[in-house]
Design an enzyme around this catalytic site. Structure first.
Site, mmCIF file in Angstrom:
data_model
loop_
_atom_site.group_PDB
_atom_site.id
_atom_site.type_symbol
_atom_site.label_atom_id
_atom_site.label_comp_id
_atom_site.label_asym_id
_atom_site.label_seq_id
_atom_site.Cartn_x
_atom_site.Cartn_y
_atom_site.Cartn_z
ATOM 1 C CB THR A 37 -0.948 0.060 1.230
ATOM 2 O OG1 THR A 37 -0.150 0.092 2.430
ATOM 3 C CG2 THR A 37 -1.881 -1.122 1.283
ATOM 4 C CE1 TYR A 139 -5.379 -1.416 11.511
ATOM 5 C CE2 TYR A 139 -7.043 -0.037 12.560
ATOM 6 C CZ TYR A 139 -5.737 -0.252 12.166
ATOM 7 O OH TYR A 139 -4.775 0.701 12.439
#
Ligand SMILES: NC(=O)c1ccc[n+]([C@@H]2O[C@H](COP(=O)([O-])OP(=O)(O)OC[C@H]3O[C@@H](n4cnc5c(N)ncnc54)[C@H](O)[C@@H]3O)[C@@H](O)[C@H]2O)c1
Ligand SMILES: O=c1ccn([C@@H]2O[C@H](COP(=O)(O)OP(=O)(O)O[C@H]3O[C@H](CO)[C@H](O)[C@H](O)[C@H]3O)[C@@H](O)[C@H]2O)c(=O)[nH]1
Length: 320
Positions: A37, A139
């Site tokens: 990312t 997460y």
């Protein structure tokens, strides 16, 4: 004293800003990032860059490193709800491998990017580190699992570790700023509207129990956050796992953020109402008393308009 540091995820937003601060303070920095990312051009000049995965950290780590600053992770709350396995694999599995490599190489200090998402819906505001941890997303759960893993590593093997629980990171530091793709964070999305790259900003829910009905968050300047990392490396003590929240202790609603962007950019910023986003607590505001006391941290960029102005300058430069 200058040190030698491995920065995992140093091609990403926060890691690149911290790497830049370490270099400016005279330290030697190696960035390990698989560019999943992050962006190669985000790695600061002056850092050695290794394109690789944290699961293979053992290939490069040796006892010449004083510490690891560990940013590499997946961090999209919404994605984690639909692909939890991706988060357990990278955030938990990857960190397990990294800790094993550090143990093997004899690297004795760790600073870890934890998150306000470890707390879930808070019972009390501002949030202190002893608050219950009931993450509302995979997460947050993956980051909490890593925090537990680090506690055990410190107790059993003498690692000196600091977990920094960031609230909402924003702003930019010169050429380094936020560029997630796709972008999911509020401030860069609103700035895209100001740039004409988006027609309007969606407001995810206006029926929360907050003064204007929209979610309240504690926005912290990425440069203030970076300074906390340098202090955390110094504070890390063998056998101890210190956990510190990082925020300014001020909450701003989604609508207040949008209004601030209007003021900073001079753009009208059309809004559209949208349903609540899954997993969003109504209010997340930090007590950073531990960071102030234990790290000697003293954030100096709490003004939301200043944070937005720095993010705006970065966004404008990036488009040129
Ligand atoms: N941005 C925020 O508001 C925020 C808030 C709380 C916590 N955090 C945490 O801070 C850290 C940095 O966040 P960010 O916003 O800079 O994200 P980011 O996506 O910009 O950076 C993460 C970096 O890690 C790299 N990476 C991911 N998995 C890797 C792996 N297995 N091996 C090597 N490199 C890998 C990516 O390529 C990327 O460069 C993350 O751990 C995130 O969970 C961020
Ligand atoms: O287009 C958008 C984007 C966001 N929001 C709202 O704006 C607020 C802030 O959202 P962000 O996505 O910018 O940030 P989060 O608070 O969801 O997430 C941040 O804080 C989390 C802790 O809860 C994690 O640490 C995460 O990594 C970090 O980015 C939320 O109420 C969200 O619902 C909107 O209304 N519209």
């Amino acid at each position: 004293m200058s040190g030698k540091y491995l920065v995992t995820g140093g091609a990403g937003y926060v890691g690149s800003v911290v790497a830049q601060h370490l270099i400016e303070a005279g330290h030697e920095v190696t960035v390990l990032d698989n560019l999943s990312t992050g962006f190669r051009e985000g790695v600061p000049a002056g850092a050695t860059f290794i394109e690789g995965d944290i699961r293979d950290a053992g290939k490069w780590l040796d006892s010449s490193y004083d510490a690891v600053l560990h940013f590499a992770a997946f961090s999209q709350v919404g994605e984690s709800v639909v692909k939890p396995e991706k988060y357990w694999d990278n955030n938990v599995g990857g960190t397990m491998a990294l800790l094993a490599a550090m143990r093997e190489a004899g690297v004795r200090k760790l600073v870890f990017s934890s998150t306000a998402a470890t707390y879930g819906e808070p019972e009390q505001t501002p949030i202190v580190e002893s608050a219950p941890t009931r993450p509302t997303s995979p997460y947050g759960a993956s980051k909490l699992a890593v925090d537990h893993m680090i506690t055990g590593e410190a107790a059993a093997h003498g690692l000196g570790a600091v977990s920094l629980r960031y609230f909402n990171v924003a702003g930019a530091y010169g050429a380094q700023g936020e560029r997630h793709d796709p972008e999911s964070h509020l401030i860069p999305l609103v700035l895209q509207v100001a740039q004409g790259r988006r027609e309007a900003i969606s407001v995810f829910g206006d029926d929360y129990p907050t003064p204007d009905g929209t979610c309240v968050r504690d926005y912290i300047h990425v440069a203030d956050l970076a300074e906390a990392h340098l202090l955390a490396v110094e504070a890390a003590t063998a056998g101890e796992h210190l956990i510190c929240n990082l925020g300014n202790g001020n909450g701003f609603s989604v609508r207040e953020v949008i209004e601030t962007v209007r003021q900073v950019t001079g753009h009208p910023i059309p809004e559209v109402m949208a349903p609540r986003r899954g997993g969003d607590p109504a209010v997340l505001v930090a007590s950073a008393a531990t960071a102030r006391e234990r790290l000697g941290w003293n954030p100096s960029r709490a003004d939301l308009a200043g944070i937005v102005a720095d993010a705006w300058a970065f966004a404008q430069n990036k488009e040129r």
